[in-house]
Motif scaffolding. Sequence first.
Motif, short mmCIF file in Angstrom:
data_model
loop_
_atom_site.label_atom_id
_atom_site.label_comp_id
_atom_site.label_asym_id
_atom_site.label_seq_id
_atom_site.Cartn_x
_atom_site.Cartn_y
_atom_site.Cartn_z
N VAL A 7 88.88 50.83 68.41
CA VAL A 7 88.78 49.62 67.60
C VAL A 7 87.44 48.96 67.91
CG1 VAL A 7 89.79 47.35 67.24
CG2 VAL A 7 91.28 49.32 67.63
N THR A 8 86.77 48.47 66.88
CA THR A 8 85.48 47.81 67.10
C THR A 8 85.54 46.32 66.75
OG1 THR A 8 84.71 48.50 64.91
CG2 THR A 8 84.11 49.92 66.77
N PRO A 43 81.23 59.00 74.43
CA PRO A 43 81.66 59.10 75.82
C PRO A 43 81.46 57.76 76.53
CG PRO A 43 79.45 59.97 75.65
CD PRO A 43 79.85 59.48 74.26
N GLY A 44 82.42 57.41 77.38
CA GLY A 44 82.32 56.16 78.11
C GLY A 44 82.78 56.32 79.55
N CYS A 94 79.56 48.79 75.62
CA CYS A 94 80.99 48.70 75.31
C CYS A 94 81.28 49.60 74.11
CB CYS A 94 81.37 47.25 75.00
SG CYS A 94 83.13 47.05 74.63
N LEU A 95 82.29 50.44 74.24
CA LEU A 95 82.66 51.34 73.15
C LEU A 95 83.12 50.60 71.91
CD1 LEU A 95 84.56 54.05 75.24
CD2 LEU A 95 82.20 54.13 74.39
N PRO A 101 73.91 46.59 74.00
CA PRO A 101 73.94 46.40 75.45
C PRO A 101 73.89 44.91 75.80
CG PRO A 101 71.81 47.23 74.77
CD PRO A 101 72.68 47.22 73.55
N CYS A 102 74.59 44.56 76.86
CA CYS A 102 74.64 43.17 77.32
C CYS A 102 74.27 43.13 78.80
CB CYS A 102 76.05 42.60 77.17
SG CYS A 102 76.63 42.48 75.49
N ARG A 103 73.54 42.09 79.19
CA ARG A 103 73.27 41.85 80.61
C ARG A 103 74.36 40.90 81.10
NH1 ARG A 103 67.92 40.93 78.44
NH2 ARG A 103 66.69 42.79 78.78
N VAL A 104 75.11 41.37 82.10
CA VAL A 104 76.25 40.58 82.58
C VAL A 104 76.17 40.47 84.10
CG1 VAL A 104 78.77 40.44 82.68
CG2 VAL A 104 77.67 41.40 80.65
#
Length: 156
Positions: A7-8, A43-44, A94-95, A101-104
Motif C-alpha cells: 500500500v502506498t 526489495p526492502g 520507505c516502501l 528518502p527522508c532524513r530522520v
Amino acid sequence: MAVLDIVTHPAPVLRAKARPVALFDATLSQLAADMIETMYDAPGRGLAAPQVGLPMRIFVTDVDWRTGNPAPKVFVNPEIVEVSEETVLREEGCLSIPDTPCRVRRPARVTLTWQDLKGLGQEAVFEGIEATCVQHELDHLDGILCIDRHEEEDFS
C-alpha cells in the motif's frame, strides 16, 4: 508464500493505529512468511502489516539479507521500553513512499519487547541500522510515516 501488494501513501491504513495481535495461529505465521517474501521482493529491509493493508501490530525486518546472509525477524505487538540519549541522523527510505528518502533523527540504541509467532515474550537491544529499522517499522504501527519525522538538517 506469496508476494503481497504494498500500500502506498496516502492510503488511510498507513495513518491508522494498528490493533494488537491476539491470535497466534497458522494464519499469523503465514502472514509473517508472506510479509518476509514481500519485503525481499520489494526489495526492502523492513515491512509492517499496515503497508500490506492490514492494521495489525506486526512487522518483519532483515537488515543484512542484501549481503547474502538472510536473517529475517518477526515482531508481534512490539514496544520500545528504553531508548538511548544518543541520537543518529540517517536517510530512510520507505516502501510505501517510493523514491522519497527522508532524513530522520532517532535514538541510536533501543530496547524492544515483542512476542514471537508463538506468543512468547522476547526482549533485545538494537543498535545501528537495526535500531533505525525497528523504530521505522514500529512507527508504521502507530500511523507515523518517515515524512512526518523528516529533518532538513544536513548530514555534514
